[in-house]
Design an enzyme around this catalytic site. Structure first.
Site, PDB file in Angstrom:
ATOM      1  CB  CYS A 101      -2.622  -1.438   9.081  1.00  0.00           C
ATOM      2  SG  CYS A 101      -3.680  -1.501   7.628  1.00  0.00           S
ATOM      3  CB  CYS A 126      -0.913   0.017   1.227  1.00  0.00           C
ATOM      4  SG  CYS A 126       0.034  -0.011   2.747  1.00  0.00           S
TER       5      CYS A 126
HETATM    6 FE1  FES Z   1      -1.282   0.134   4.328  1.00  0.00          FE
HETATM    7 FE2  FES Z   1      -2.902   0.331   6.300  1.00  0.00          FE
HETATM    8  S1  FES Z   1      -3.438   0.288   4.240  1.00  0.00           S
HETATM    9  S2  FES Z   1      -0.770   0.199   6.387  1.00  0.00           S
END
Ligand code: FES
Length: 144
Positions: free
Chosen positions: A102, A33
């Site tokens: 996360c 992400c």
């Molecule tokens: Fe990447 Fe939460 S979406 S750390």
């Protein structure tokens, strides 16, 4: 979707910032992400006296770093090593399955800061040598 604790730690994150002359600094990121987390530790006599973080990432990553820093403050290095991403997620009253990675970032950032401390002080921390800091770890996370 998010627990009150997640919302609280996202809206009012604890321990935001940096520590000048930190004993150990750890920075991790995920290609998944693009989020980045940096954790600073102040360690004295094997005890984590202070912990701060800077997170460029999603709300769950901010809540996870806030909770993780709260959880490791006052703990010994070995006690901090026992704090897993699952423990962080549980302390937040859970994260949605898609957001579990996360909390992995928080686990990795703490360990990365401990590794930095160990390297600077020429010591070994049990469990760190074979710890997997790679991104693979994130992809392999069971989504429970
Ligand atoms: Fe990447 Fe939460 S979406 S750390």
């Amino acid at each position: 979707m998010y627990s009150e604790k997640v919302m609280d730690h996202f809206m009012n994150p604890r321990n935001v910032g940096e520590i000048a002359d930190a004993s150990g600094v750890g920075e991790v990121g995920t290609a998944q992400c693009g989020d980045i987390m940096k954790i600073y530790l102040d360690i004295e006599d094997g005890i984590i006296k202070d912990a701060k973080f800077k997170t460029f990432g999603c709300g769950s990553a901010i809540a996870s770093s806030s909770m993780a820093t709260e959880m490791i403050k006052g703990k010994t290095i070995q006690e901090a090593m026992e704090i897993t991403n699952k423990a962080v997620a549980e302390a937040l009253d859970g994260l949605p399955p898609i957001k579990m990675h996360c909390s992995v970032l928080a686990e990795q950032a703490v360990r990365s800061a401990l590794l930095d401390y160990a390297q600077k002080n020429n010591i070994e921390i049990e469990g760190l040598e074979d710890y997997d800091f790679s991104d693979e770890h994130l992809h392999d996370m069971p989504e429970e």
